[in-house]
Design an enzyme around this catalytic site. Structure first.
Site, PDB file in Angstrom:
ATOM      1  CB  THR A   1      -0.952  -0.006   1.206  1.00  0.00           C
ATOM      2  OG1 THR A   1      -1.626  -1.257   1.272  1.00  0.00           O
ATOM      3  CG2 THR A   1      -1.997   1.094   1.086  1.00  0.00           C
TER       4      THR A   1
ATOM      5  N   GLY B   1       1.169   1.140   6.237  1.00  0.00           N
ATOM      6  CA  GLY B   1       0.117   0.149   6.102  1.00  0.00           C
ATOM      7  C   GLY B   1      -0.040  -0.643   7.390  1.00  0.00           C
ATOM      8  CB  ALA B   2      -2.102  -1.837   9.536  1.00  0.00           C
ATOM      9  CG  ASP B   3       0.372  -7.028   8.342  1.00  0.00           C
ATOM     10  OD1 ASP B   3       0.416  -7.054   7.099  1.00  0.00           O
ATOM     11  OD2 ASP B   3       1.374  -6.815   9.046  1.00  0.00           O
TER      12      ASP B   3
ATOM     13  CE  LYS C   1       3.105  -0.704  10.951  1.00  0.00           C
ATOM     14  NZ  LYS C   1       3.049  -1.007   9.485  1.00  0.00           N
ATOM     15  N   GLY C   2       3.920  -5.970  10.564  1.00  0.00           N
ATOM     16  CA  GLY C   2       5.169  -6.700  10.543  1.00  0.00           C
ATOM     17  C   GLY C   2       5.193  -7.951   9.705  1.00  0.00           C
TER      18      GLY C   2
ATOM     19  N   GLY D   1       5.572  -8.016   6.705  1.00  0.00           N
ATOM     20  CA  GLY D   1       6.645  -7.777   5.745  1.00  0.00           C
ATOM     21  C   GLY D   1       8.023  -7.792   6.370  1.00  0.00           C
TER      22      GLY D   1
ATOM     23  CD  GLU E   1       6.484  -1.553   9.109  1.00  0.00           C
ATOM     24  OE1 GLU E   1       6.325  -1.776   7.892  1.00  0.00           O
ATOM     25  OE2 GLU E   1       5.943  -2.238   9.997  1.00  0.00           O
TER      26      GLU E   1
ATOM     27  CE  LYS F   1      -3.996  -6.302   4.667  1.00  0.00           C
ATOM     28  NZ  LYS F   1      -4.487  -6.122   3.291  1.00  0.00           N
TER      29      LYS F   1
END
Length: 235
Positions: free
Chosen positions: A34, A88-90, A101-102, A104, A110, A128
């Site tokens: 994103t 972005g966020a998961d 997050k994380g 990736g 971050e 999400k």
């Protein structure tokens, strides 16, 4: 939401957040797909509006793409004031805007950048959004490689069911910070994200974790039609 529809949603959210950027700002530039749309939107504003900005990237990939697009970058030092961080966020929890997050692998950088930013904004597609953290994503926990199996045992004792992350070739995944990551799916559903964050913070061997609690002020969330809603932290 998959493929082109998901990309359309990500692009819409990113472009809405890019409109927040004011001339002369220092931006925290997050990581993930994103954020790639965000970088493109910022580049267009720089070209069309002569917008001046400087970015603090949170991952090698973000830094490389920013350089390719001509976005000036800064190292994060004590003298640098980050006006706005966009990432972005998961997972985004409704009401609290607590995040996972994380996925990736850039969670450490971050969180450092988000923690010093004057304002922290999330961009994501509607997939999400969750009512409670843990519905979609495991909690990434970044740990030092030395004695990592001992750290994993401690995470298991907390109920995390840690799984060592590996890359596409099967090798142990190494984060941008040079550490390894255990993905902990056993914490779901997460009833007390703040309490779990404190437990993880107190675990020897843990460098950082993917629970971002009380950090984001707003989230720009887009559906597959490109409609963007702005969520604000309520508690």
């Amino acid at each position: 939401m998959t493929g082109k529809l998901q990309d359309a949603a990500k692009k819409a959210a990113a472009e809405a957040a890019a409109a927040l950027v004011e001339d002369g700002m220092v931006l925290g530039l997050g990581s993930g797909t994103t954020v790639m749309f965000l970088l493109a939107a910022l580049t267009r504003r720089m070209r069309d509006e002569r917008l001046r900005l400087r970015g603090v990237p949170t991952s090698y990939r973000t830094a490389a793409e920013a350089v390719r697009l001509g976005i000036p970058l800064l190292d994060l030092t004590a003298e640098v004031r980050v006006d706005l961080a966009i990432d972005g966020a998961d997972e985004v929890e409704l009401g609290t805007l607590a995040l996972i997050k994380g996925l990736g692998g850039a969670l450490l950088r971050e969180k450092i950048v988000a923690g010093v930013a004057q304002r922290f904004v999330i961009i994501a597609d509607a997939g999400k959004k969750v009512k409670q953290l843990g519905a979609i994503a495991a909690v990434p926990v970044e740990v030092v490689s030395y004695g990592h199996e001992v750290t994993a045992r401690r995470l298991a004792e907390l109920g995390g069911k840690p799984a060592l992350r590996r890359d596409a070739q099967g090798a142990v995944f190494v984060s941008d910070g040079g550490n390894i990551i255990y993905d902990c799916g056993g914490f779901a559903p997460i009833d007390d994200a703040e309490g779990l964050a404190e437990e993880l913070d107190a675990t020897v061997g843990v460098v950082e974790h993917g629970l971002f609690v009380g950090m984001a002020s707003e989230a720009y969330i887009a559906d597959n039609a490109g409609a963007v809603e702005v969520l604000r932290r309520e508690r």
